[in-house]
Design an enzyme around this catalytic site. Structure first.
Site, mmCIF file in Angstrom:
data_model
loop_
_atom_site.group_PDB
_atom_site.id
_atom_site.type_symbol
_atom_site.label_atom_id
_atom_site.label_comp_id
_atom_site.label_asym_id
_atom_site.label_seq_id
_atom_site.Cartn_x
_atom_site.Cartn_y
_atom_site.Cartn_z
ATOM 1 C CE LYS A 128 -1.716 1.616 4.150
ATOM 2 N NZ LYS A 128 -1.237 3.407 4.101
ATOM 3 C CG ASN A 129 2.746 2.760 3.579
ATOM 4 O OD1 ASN A 129 1.641 3.349 3.719
ATOM 5 N ND2 ASN A 129 2.876 2.302 4.659
ATOM 6 N NE ARG A 155 -0.002 12.726 7.967
ATOM 7 C CZ ARG A 155 1.049 12.950 7.657
ATOM 8 N NH1 ARG A 155 1.503 12.435 6.622
ATOM 9 N NH2 ARG A 155 2.018 13.414 7.617
ATOM 10 C CB CYS A 210 -4.417 10.312 11.421
ATOM 11 S SG CYS A 210 -2.371 9.272 11.563
ATOM 12 N NE ARG A 248 1.224 9.402 10.576
ATOM 13 C CZ ARG A 248 1.046 9.112 9.731
ATOM 14 N NH1 ARG A 248 -0.038 8.692 9.916
ATOM 15 N NH2 ARG A 248 1.270 8.917 8.498
ATOM 16 C CG ASP A 299 3.044 1.197 9.686
ATOM 17 O OD1 ASP A 299 2.477 1.839 10.104
ATOM 18 O OD2 ASP A 299 2.897 1.728 8.632
ATOM 19 C CB ILE A 336 7.076 6.124 14.807
ATOM 20 C CG1 ILE A 336 8.655 4.809 14.586
ATOM 21 C CG2 ILE A 336 7.363 6.535 14.103
ATOM 22 C CD1 ILE A 336 9.589 5.397 14.931
ATOM 23 N NE ARG A 345 -7.633 5.420 5.779
ATOM 24 C CZ ARG A 345 -6.718 6.365 5.696
ATOM 25 N NH1 ARG A 345 -7.430 6.955 7.035
ATOM 26 N NH2 ARG A 345 -5.840 7.250 5.372
HETATM 27 C C1 UD1 Z 1 4.618 6.244 6.145
HETATM 28 C C2 UD1 Z 1 4.074 5.454 6.676
HETATM 29 C C3 UD1 Z 1 3.398 4.807 7.559
HETATM 30 C C4 UD1 Z 1 4.324 4.730 8.685
HETATM 31 C C5 UD1 Z 1 5.389 5.574 9.033
HETATM 32 C C6 UD1 Z 1 6.531 5.688 9.111
HETATM 33 C C7 UD1 Z 1 3.444 6.322 4.178
HETATM 34 C C8 UD1 Z 1 1.833 6.580 3.791
HETATM 35 N N1 UD1 Z 1 3.130 5.583 5.791
HETATM 36 O O1 UD1 Z 1 4.232 7.629 7.141
HETATM 37 O O2 UD1 Z 1 2.814 3.816 7.482
HETATM 38 O O3 UD1 Z 1 3.817 4.177 9.833
HETATM 39 O O4 UD1 Z 1 6.279 6.400 7.476
HETATM 40 O O5 UD1 Z 1 7.343 4.224 8.916
HETATM 41 O O6 UD1 Z 1 4.306 5.715 3.840
HETATM 42 N N2 UD1 Z 1 7.746 13.961 11.618
HETATM 43 C C9 UD1 Z 1 8.559 14.536 11.692
HETATM 44 N N3 UD1 Z 1 8.179 15.688 11.385
HETATM 45 C C10 UD1 Z 1 8.156 16.037 9.478
HETATM 46 C C11 UD1 Z 1 8.067 14.650 9.613
HETATM 47 C C12 UD1 Z 1 7.937 13.845 10.217
HETATM 48 O O7 UD1 Z 1 8.857 15.808 12.873
HETATM 49 O O8 UD1 Z 1 7.887 17.180 8.619
HETATM 50 C C13 UD1 Z 1 8.022 12.792 12.501
HETATM 51 C C14 UD1 Z 1 6.899 12.041 12.571
HETATM 52 O O9 UD1 Z 1 6.090 12.945 13.525
HETATM 53 C C15 UD1 Z 1 6.923 10.707 13.051
HETATM 54 C C16 UD1 Z 1 8.035 10.306 12.601
HETATM 55 O O10 UD1 Z 1 8.655 11.619 11.856
HETATM 56 O O11 UD1 Z 1 7.110 10.714 14.869
HETATM 57 C C17 UD1 Z 1 7.774 9.466 11.472
HETATM 58 O O12 UD1 Z 1 6.849 9.744 10.386
HETATM 59 P P1 UD1 Z 1 6.988 9.548 8.828
HETATM 60 O O13 UD1 Z 1 8.395 9.142 8.383
HETATM 61 O O14 UD1 Z 1 6.655 11.193 8.079
HETATM 62 O O15 UD1 Z 1 6.189 8.766 8.195
HETATM 63 P P2 UD1 Z 1 5.120 8.764 7.179
HETATM 64 O O16 UD1 Z 1 5.305 9.427 5.478
HETATM 65 O O17 UD1 Z 1 3.450 9.799 7.487
#
Ligand code: UD1
Length: 435
Positions: free
Chosen positions: A35-36, A105, A129, A134, A320, A342, A412
């Site tokens: 999915k991701n 998202r 979420c 996020r 996850d 995380i 989802r």
């Molecule tokens: C993606 C995955 C999700 C998975 C996550 C972590 C998709 C669609 N979703 O989510 O299933 O759980 O990776 O493996 O691919 N963060 C910041 N600042 C930012 C962005 C992120 O501090 O600008 C932090 C977040 O709060 C979190 C960590 O970084 O603590 C990881 O987030 P991120 O890797 O960005 O996750 P997603 O890409 O949203």
């Protein structure tokens, strides 16, 4: 006194899964496309006027939502079986509608390719979420480093490339944290930028590597994906591609845990073992036997021992799979510690597992799980996608019937979960909302 009457939608009439526990699983269970990966690869179609053919795309509501968002931007989206064709020869707008973005998202991914292709993008902030806030700070910071002017007003991110050519410029980006989404957004934006971009402290997740492989197939020049430093030499244009999405490592992990929690022998296929290293190691620590078989892995489980685990970015244990693994540990011999590093709000399933007789104490982001001999079926609520899967897994091992609500989350991210599990011996019935 004003009495307001809200329409009563009793929890009894929500769609639900009724899981009859106590069966062992046997046979082979197939893993769908990731999915991701698929979500971000679909967004990459915006980078080219040519057709992008993606195979092994799972049938999920999140994928359908991404299709709708791309269609709203002018992309022609056609699905046939597991193949999706995306034709972005004409992108009619650079601003996906709020209602659609709000439902998914990952749609924020569109900002990178839209900006690279159109010179501007206007995307509503995705918001938080169930699992946490996020933020998208790193995405925005990186786009600025590539020369975009970014403003955030009234919940909408507007990014514009100044200058006549409206082309992003290569830049040096050091991410504060290895965000998967930010790494992917910036890779797509940099693919069409003028000059070289270096992303440091990049995410190492397999989905990042999958995106790099697709972008290369489209003519991009990217190296280092899967390491902390990704280097992208921007090219003026990209062409179409014909590409297979990798298998879903989280779904594969969920099925391996299903084998373990039911103390079964189950073949899960296909599995790319490098994508699941930390999970396989923890399953072995628990006492499971893992044997490669064809493209998959056979899990054989008898007794499950307690272990400790902490979630980390890849190649660490994936957040996850934290909830599904906790269901397993709730049935282990001994006491396990689970630390969620995380997402700040990703232990909501603890209360639901407790309803099933699990013995879990919480302190901050740590759950101390004392295994019990038998979970007992109960009505439970899936509080997010992976927590819902965790409830189904717990239900497979529990005595009696577990009723899992919150299927809007489950659907989802898991394609036909109950059908796949029933085909290997589970007893799960979907009861529609009207029943
Ligand atoms: C993606 C995955 C999700 C998975 C996550 C972590 C998709 C669609 N979703 O989510 O299933 O759980 O990776 O493996 O691919 N963060 C910041 N600042 C930012 C962005 C992120 O501090 O600008 C932090 C977040 O709060 C979190 C960590 O970084 O603590 C990881 O987030 P991120 O890797 O960005 O996750 P997603 O890409 O949203």
């Amino acid at each position: 006194m004003v009495v307001t009457t809200t329409p009563l939608r009793s929890t009894l009439v929500q769609p639900r899964l009724e899981v009859t526990g106590g069966t062992t699983l046997e046979g082979e269970i197939r893993v769908s496309g990731a999915k991701n990966s698929a979500l971000v690869l679909m967004a990459a179609c915006l980078l080219s006027k040519d057709s992008l053919l993606l195979h092994n795309v799972p049938r999920l509501t999140d994928i359908a939502s991404m299709g709708e968002i791309l269609a709203a931007l002018g992309v022609r989206v056609t699905r046939s079986g597991e193949t999706v064709e995306l034709l972005a020869d004409h992108v009619s707008r650079a601003a996906p509608p709020y209602e659609l973005v709000n439902s998914l998202r990952a749609s924020f991914f569109c900002i990178g390719p839209l900006l690279a292709r159109m010179g501007m993008a206007q995307v509503p902030l995705p918001g938080g979420c169930q699992i946490g806030t996020r933020p998208v700070v790193e995405h925005v910071k990186g786009l600025k480093a590539l020369g975009a002017r970014v403003t955030i007003e009234h919940g909408v991110v507007t990014a514009v490339v100044p200058g006549a050519g409206q082309r992003l410029k290569g830049g040096h980006i050091l991410l504060d944290c290895p965000s998967v989404g930010a790494t992917e957004t910036l890779m797509m934006a940099a693919a069409l930028a003028d000059g070289e971009t270096i992303i440091e402290n990049a995410a190492l997740e397999p989905e990042v590597v999958d995106l790099a492989r697709l972008l290369r197939a489209m003519g991009a020049r990217i190296r280092g994906a899967g390491t902390p430093t990704i280097v992208i030499d921007g090219v003026p244009s990209l062409h179409g591609a014909d590409y297979h999405v990798i298998p879903d490592r989280i779904e594969a992990g969920t099925f391996l845990i299903a084998g373990a929690i039911t103390r079964s022998s189950l073949l899960v296929t296909p599995v790319i073992t490098d994508h699941l290293g930390a999970v396989l190691a923890k399953l072995e620590d628990c006492g499971c036997r893992l044997t490669p078989e064809g493209e998959g892995i056979r899990i054989s489980a008898k007794e499950i021992n307690a272990i400790d685990l902490r979630t980390q970015p890849f190649p660490g244990f994936p957040t996850d799979l934290q909830a599904p693994f906790m269901s397993l540990l709730a049935t282990a011999t001994g006491t396990s510690m689970v630390v969620e590093n995380i997402f700040e709000n990703r232990l909501q399933h603890v209360a639901e597992l407790q309803r099933m007789g699990a013995s879990i104490r919480m302190q901050g982001n740590t759950a101390c799980v004392e295994g019990v001999t038998r979970l007992s079926g109960a009505p439970v609520q899936g509080t997010d996608l992976r927590a819902s899967a965790a409830m189904v897994l717990a239900g497979l091992a529990a005595e009696g019937i577990t009723t899992v609500r919150g299927l809007e989350y489950l659907d989802r991210g898991y394609s036909q979960l109950e059908h796949k599990l029933n085909a290997v011996g589970a007893r799960i019935q979907r009861v529609s909302g009207d029943a």
